[in-house]
Design an enzyme around this catalytic site. Structure first.
Site, mmCIF file in Angstrom:
data_model
loop_
_atom_site.group_PDB
_atom_site.id
_atom_site.type_symbol
_atom_site.label_atom_id
_atom_site.label_comp_id
_atom_site.label_asym_id
_atom_site.label_seq_id
_atom_site.Cartn_x
_atom_site.Cartn_y
_atom_site.Cartn_z
ATOM 1 N N ARG A 264 -11.193 4.875 5.799
ATOM 2 C CA ARG A 264 -12.508 6.261 5.617
ATOM 3 C C ARG A 264 -12.894 7.261 5.551
ATOM 4 O O ARG A 264 -11.946 8.510 5.217
ATOM 5 C CB ARG A 264 -13.041 5.619 7.314
ATOM 6 C CG ARG A 264 -11.878 6.278 8.119
ATOM 7 C CD ARG A 264 -12.662 6.707 9.665
ATOM 8 N NE ARG A 264 -12.014 6.323 10.975
ATOM 9 C CZ ARG A 264 -11.684 7.140 12.006
ATOM 10 N NH1 ARG A 264 -13.729 6.493 12.178
ATOM 11 N NH2 ARG A 264 -11.584 7.065 13.208
ATOM 12 N N GLY B 185 1.098 -1.096 0.036
ATOM 13 C CA GLY B 185 0.453 0.058 -0.275
ATOM 14 C C GLY B 185 1.116 0.914 0.388
ATOM 15 O O GLY B 185 1.475 1.615 1.111
ATOM 16 N N ALA B 186 1.034 1.720 -1.171
ATOM 17 C CA ALA B 186 1.477 3.046 -1.243
ATOM 18 C C ALA B 186 1.148 4.447 -1.026
ATOM 19 O O ALA B 186 1.400 5.522 -2.097
ATOM 20 C CB ALA B 186 3.062 2.768 -2.363
ATOM 21 N N ARG C 7 -1.785 9.234 20.653
ATOM 22 C CA ARG C 7 -3.017 10.628 20.502
ATOM 23 C C ARG C 7 -3.155 10.650 21.957
ATOM 24 O O ARG C 7 -3.552 12.281 22.400
ATOM 25 C CB ARG C 7 -4.125 10.244 19.917
ATOM 26 C CG ARG C 7 -3.549 10.006 17.849
ATOM 27 C CD ARG C 7 -4.364 9.413 17.691
ATOM 28 N NE ARG C 7 -4.883 9.316 16.349
ATOM 29 C CZ ARG C 7 -5.217 9.490 15.298
ATOM 30 N NH1 ARG C 7 -5.806 8.003 15.321
ATOM 31 N NH2 ARG C 7 -4.642 9.106 13.631
ATOM 32 N N HIS D 175 -9.734 -1.253 18.111
ATOM 33 C CA HIS D 175 -8.903 0.298 17.874
ATOM 34 C C HIS D 175 -10.187 0.557 17.212
ATOM 35 O O HIS D 175 -10.397 0.859 15.780
ATOM 36 C CB HIS D 175 -7.453 -0.364 16.457
ATOM 37 C CG HIS D 175 -7.223 1.211 15.849
ATOM 38 N ND1 HIS D 175 -6.900 2.696 16.381
ATOM 39 C CD2 HIS D 175 -7.078 0.975 14.571
ATOM 40 C CE1 HIS D 175 -6.382 3.024 15.104
ATOM 41 N NE2 HIS D 175 -6.719 2.302 14.847
ATOM 42 N N VAL E 230 -0.885 6.363 3.991
ATOM 43 C CA VAL E 230 0.164 5.755 5.426
ATOM 44 C C VAL E 230 1.424 4.738 5.394
ATOM 45 O O VAL E 230 2.585 5.575 5.775
ATOM 46 C CB VAL E 230 -1.348 4.729 6.161
ATOM 47 C CG1 VAL E 230 -0.956 3.751 7.355
ATOM 48 C CG2 VAL E 230 -2.232 5.664 6.805
ATOM 49 N N GLY E 231 0.891 4.208 3.989
ATOM 50 C CA GLY E 231 2.130 3.119 4.001
ATOM 51 C C GLY E 231 3.015 3.721 3.276
ATOM 52 O O GLY E 231 4.671 3.722 4.021
ATOM 53 N N ASN F 95 -12.438 -3.988 2.794
ATOM 54 C CA ASN F 95 -10.584 -4.693 2.749
ATOM 55 C C ASN F 95 -10.128 -5.939 3.155
ATOM 56 O O ASN F 95 -8.921 -6.443 3.292
ATOM 57 C CB ASN F 95 -10.765 -3.037 4.004
ATOM 58 C CG ASN F 95 -10.436 -1.636 3.470
ATOM 59 O OD1 ASN F 95 -10.205 -2.091 2.586
ATOM 60 N ND2 ASN F 95 -9.618 -0.874 4.587
HETATM 61 N N1 NAD Z 1 -4.375 0.999 12.375
HETATM 62 C C1 NAD Z 1 -3.974 2.119 12.533
HETATM 63 O O1 NAD Z 1 -4.093 3.236 12.909
HETATM 64 C C2 NAD Z 1 -4.851 2.784 10.960
HETATM 65 C C3 NAD Z 1 -4.335 4.385 11.092
HETATM 66 C C4 NAD Z 1 -4.645 5.126 9.639
HETATM 67 C C5 NAD Z 1 -5.014 4.241 8.252
HETATM 68 N N2 NAD Z 1 -5.294 3.430 8.700
HETATM 69 C C6 NAD Z 1 -6.233 2.609 7.603
HETATM 70 O O2 NAD Z 1 -4.878 2.093 6.522
HETATM 71 C C7 NAD Z 1 -5.669 2.209 5.309
HETATM 72 C C8 NAD Z 1 -4.845 2.575 3.650
HETATM 73 O O3 NAD Z 1 -4.957 3.598 5.014
HETATM 74 P P1 NAD Z 1 -4.617 5.207 3.344
HETATM 75 O O4 NAD Z 1 -4.926 5.833 4.006
HETATM 76 O O5 NAD Z 1 -2.888 4.555 3.141
HETATM 77 O O6 NAD Z 1 -5.395 4.888 2.340
HETATM 78 P P2 NAD Z 1 -4.851 4.957 0.761
HETATM 79 O O7 NAD Z 1 -5.628 5.105 0.246
HETATM 80 O O8 NAD Z 1 -3.701 6.309 1.093
HETATM 81 O O9 NAD Z 1 -3.948 3.961 1.042
HETATM 82 C C9 NAD Z 1 -4.155 2.841 0.324
HETATM 83 C C10 NAD Z 1 -3.325 1.878 -0.712
HETATM 84 O O10 NAD Z 1 -3.637 0.741 -0.958
HETATM 85 C C11 NAD Z 1 -3.432 0.186 -2.087
HETATM 86 N N3 NAD Z 1 -4.594 -1.076 -2.228
HETATM 87 C C12 NAD Z 1 -5.503 -1.265 -2.950
HETATM 88 N N4 NAD Z 1 -5.494 -2.433 -2.885
HETATM 89 C C13 NAD Z 1 -4.761 -3.109 -2.993
HETATM 90 C C14 NAD Z 1 -4.302 -4.268 -2.911
HETATM 91 N N5 NAD Z 1 -5.097 -5.706 -3.322
HETATM 92 N N6 NAD Z 1 -2.783 -4.857 -2.912
HETATM 93 C C15 NAD Z 1 -1.797 -3.458 -2.674
HETATM 94 N N7 NAD Z 1 -2.290 -2.496 -2.643
HETATM 95 C C16 NAD Z 1 -3.744 -1.936 -2.572
HETATM 96 C C17 NAD Z 1 -4.733 1.181 -2.773
HETATM 97 O O11 NAD Z 1 -3.885 1.744 -4.556
HETATM 98 C C18 NAD Z 1 -3.668 2.347 -2.529
HETATM 99 O O12 NAD Z 1 -2.932 3.500 -2.910
HETATM 100 C C19 NAD Z 1 -6.905 2.015 5.367
HETATM 101 O O13 NAD Z 1 -7.439 0.899 5.731
HETATM 102 C C20 NAD Z 1 -6.760 2.875 6.869
HETATM 103 O O14 NAD Z 1 -8.342 2.870 7.296
HETATM 104 C C21 NAD Z 1 -5.497 2.012 9.954
#
Ligand code: NAD
Length: 309
Positions: free
Chosen positions: A82, A7-8, A151, A175, A11-12, A95
């Site tokens: 979200r 996931g780039a 936080r 969470h 967050v990634g 997801n």
């Molecule tokens: N656990 C935590 O504390 C926490 C905190 C923030 C966000 N999150 C979660 O992290 C996730 C990512 O958030 P984000 O803001 O980076 O979203 P984002 O939309 O910016 O990035 C998600 C990326 O995942 C990629 N993706 C989707 N399906 C894929 C697959 N099968 N293989 C590889 N890549 C794939 C998308 O192309 C996209 O680039 C979300 O589910 C979000 O809710 C979790």
């Protein structure tokens, strides 16, 4: 040491950036399903190497899992974030399929990796990753409590007018906006209980603000936050890579600890080179344990949804 971030997105990429800046590994792979995004962001990050002084080789990959082969640690952030007004739980339908597919693909290439699960609803995605991979439980770590604790400390520092670095405070449980439990009774400011300095109303407000900390940012930004989530993922990677044995609240498989079993939920754990090494018993009081049990019930209900997908 080789680390993969799947996931780039926001967050990634932030997590990868933090990993590179701290020079935590020789090779860092950023993988995404969207054509070109991971290659582009990897080159952009590589171009910061001479400015920031790191030597990590960063490789982008559009869904080519071959490039992730032999990873020691894999951070899974793929999936939808979200939007304002949504709960994390509403993301489960889409997801779950993404996280399961990614975990299986990663496992084929990196059978010895430690998995860090970030995608939401994180507690259920961690449980899913544990079941889908069949890996030993200590190699599956859900990232949520470490962020929620950061936080919590941030809101405490605002109220106390102190450095967040002088605070010790932890959030356990799920969470989710209603499932996390900021343990204010145990929070300290340089060893002194913060409850000595805060009125009952202030304490209530800080706990409430912490619980909706993510939703507050989602409303302001229009999507889910990324700086602190990315840094939290990288902090876990660092404790593993450097075998720091830091104590973080992480979502791990419980087998009777904290009165729960067959569930992944946030508890204090020691993070070192083998993954999570041990769960620390904070001896919750009756009210905290009741909240923990309620949180577990909610997460268990969400885990049950997996059966119908
Ligand atoms: N656990 C935590 O504390 C926490 C905190 C923030 C966000 N999150 C979660 O992290 C996730 C990512 O958030 P984000 O803001 O980076 O979203 P984002 O939309 O910016 O990035 C998600 C990326 O995942 C990629 N993706 C989707 N399906 C894929 C697959 N099968 N293989 C590889 N890549 C794939 C998308 O192309 C996209 O680039 C979300 O589910 C979000 O809710 C979790």
């Amino acid at each position: 040491m080789k680390v993969t971030v799947v996931g780039a997105g926001a967050v990634g990429a932030t997590c990868a950036d933090n990993i590179a800046r701290a020079a935590l590994c020789e090779e860092l792979v950023l993988l995404d399903i969207k054509e070109g995004i991971s290659e582009g962001k990897s080159i952009d990050m590589m171009q910061t190497a001479t400015l920031l002084g790191f030597n990590t080789k960063i490789i982008g990959s559009t869904n080519d899992y071959g490039k992730t082969a032999g990873s020691d640690i894999v951070v899974i952030t793929s999936g939808l974030p979200r939007k304002p007004g949504m709960t994390r739980e509403e993301l489960i339908g889409i997801n779950a399929g993404i996280v399961k597919g990614v975990a299986e693909n990663i496992l084929k290439q990196s059978p010895n990796a430690i998995f860090i699960i970030v995608s939401n609803p994180m507690d259920t995605m961690t449980y899913l990753a544990l079941k889908a991979t069949g890996l030993p439980k200590k190699r599956i770590i859900g990232m949520g409590g470490i962020l929620d604790s950061a936080r919590f400390k941030c809101y405490l520092s605002f109220a106390l007018g102190c450095s967040p670095n002088d605070l010790n405070a932890i959030v356990v449980g799920g969470h989710g906006d209603t499932t996390m439990i900021p343990l204010i009774r145990l929070a300290t400011w340089n060893s002194v209980p913060v409850t000595n300095f805060l009125s009952a109303d202030q304490q209530k407000q800080i706990v409430a603000d912490t619980m909706v900390g993510g939703a507050t940012l989602t409303k302001l930004i229009g999507t889910s936050a990324w700086y602190a989530p990315g840094a939290a993922g990288a902090a876990l990677v660092e404790s593993i890579v450097r075998d720091e044995k830091k104590l973080f609240s992480c979502c791990v498989s419980l087998e009777g600890e904290y009165g729960q079993k067959d569930i992944c939920l946030g508890v204090p754990v020691v993070i070192g080179k083998k993954g999570w090494e041990k769960i620390v018993d904070y001896k919750l009081d009756a009210e905290e344990q009741a909240s923990f049990n309620k949180s577990a019930d909610a997460v268990r209900n969400m885990n049950d949804v997996l059966k119908s997908l």
